[in-house]
Design a protein around this motif. Structure first.
Motif, mmCIF file in Angstrom:
data_model
loop_
_atom_site.group_PDB
_atom_site.id
_atom_site.type_symbol
_atom_site.label_atom_id
_atom_site.label_comp_id
_atom_site.label_asym_id
_atom_site.label_seq_id
_atom_site.Cartn_x
_atom_site.Cartn_y
_atom_site.Cartn_z
ATOM 1 N N VAL A 1 48.023 51.927 36.030
ATOM 2 C CA VAL A 1 48.927 50.888 36.511
ATOM 3 C C VAL A 1 50.274 51.037 35.811
ATOM 4 C CG1 VAL A 1 49.324 48.399 36.670
ATOM 5 C CG2 VAL A 1 46.988 49.311 36.873
ATOM 6 N N ALA B 1 52.507 47.472 39.901
ATOM 7 C CA ALA B 1 52.099 46.069 40.010
ATOM 8 C C ALA B 1 52.782 45.258 38.915
ATOM 9 C CB ALA B 1 50.580 45.957 39.883
ATOM 10 N N GLY C 1 47.274 45.088 38.949
ATOM 11 C CA GLY C 1 47.193 46.469 39.407
ATOM 12 C C GLY C 1 45.774 47.014 39.356
#
Length: 192
Positions: A10, A49, A55
């Motif tokens: 992420v 994210a 995420g």
């Protein structure tokens, strides 16, 4: 033993940030090159994210296609959780999400100190019989790898009865398990 996996991470940023999206593509290429270097078959994903938790939830829910859906989530253990309670809360949130989506969860403590040369010793497995043998299979797969091949497995289990299991039954079960793992090879399944 060859496996197939999705390596995902992420990138915390605004999903509309063009620079972050560009960086995510570069990171994905880096992950793919590491996978190739290490002989790991699979896909790489980098999700942009607003937070790690969000995420990771995207990854858990959306990764895979058809029958090729990961059944296990591997996350790093938050070693500094006593001094960073938010990190602990995020970790628990990810565990809940993975379990809600019926994923097995593996956590690794000390990923940075994993060996890269062959090791000797014992791998202890605390087997929960209700897992359908997942931990046994995972452990067996682990000792197929060159780094762990010289280790032996020691299986512990918790019995549901107060009396437990006598030594004779435990020995017989251990021998049967060893024989089964040695005689059976994994095979490819056509997911059509």
């Amino acid at each position: 033993v060859n496996g197939f996996c999705v390596v995902a991470c992420v990138l915390e940023a605004d999903v509309r940030d063009e620079h972050a999206v560009h960086v995510s593509q570069i990171e994905k290429e880096i992950i793919l090159s590491i996978m190739k270097e290490e002989g790991i078959q699979g896909f790489a994903e980098v999700v942009v994210a607003p937070s790690w938790v969000e995420g990771t939830n995207y990854i858990i829910q959306l990764t895979g296609i058809g029958g090729l859906v990961p059944n296990t989530v591997l996350v790093d253990w938050p070693v500094d959780w006593p001094t960073r309670p938010k990190k602990a809360e995020d970790f628990v949130s990810i565990l809940k999400s993975a379990l809600t989506h019926q994923k097995a969860v593996l956590t690794i403590r000390g990923l940075e100190t994993m060996p890269n040369e062959s090791v000797f010793g014992t791998i202890d497995i605390w087997w929960m019989i209700h897992d359908g043998g997942f931990l046994i299979l995972l452990s067996w797969l682990l000792v197929q790898h060159k780094i762990w091949r010289k280790c032996h497995l020691r299986v512990f289990t918790i019995t549901a009865t107060k009396e437990g299991v006598d030594k004779e039954k435990a020995t017989a079960a251990g021998e049967l398990l060893t024989k089964t793992l040695r005689q059976h090879k994994l095979f490819d399944v056509d997911v059509a």
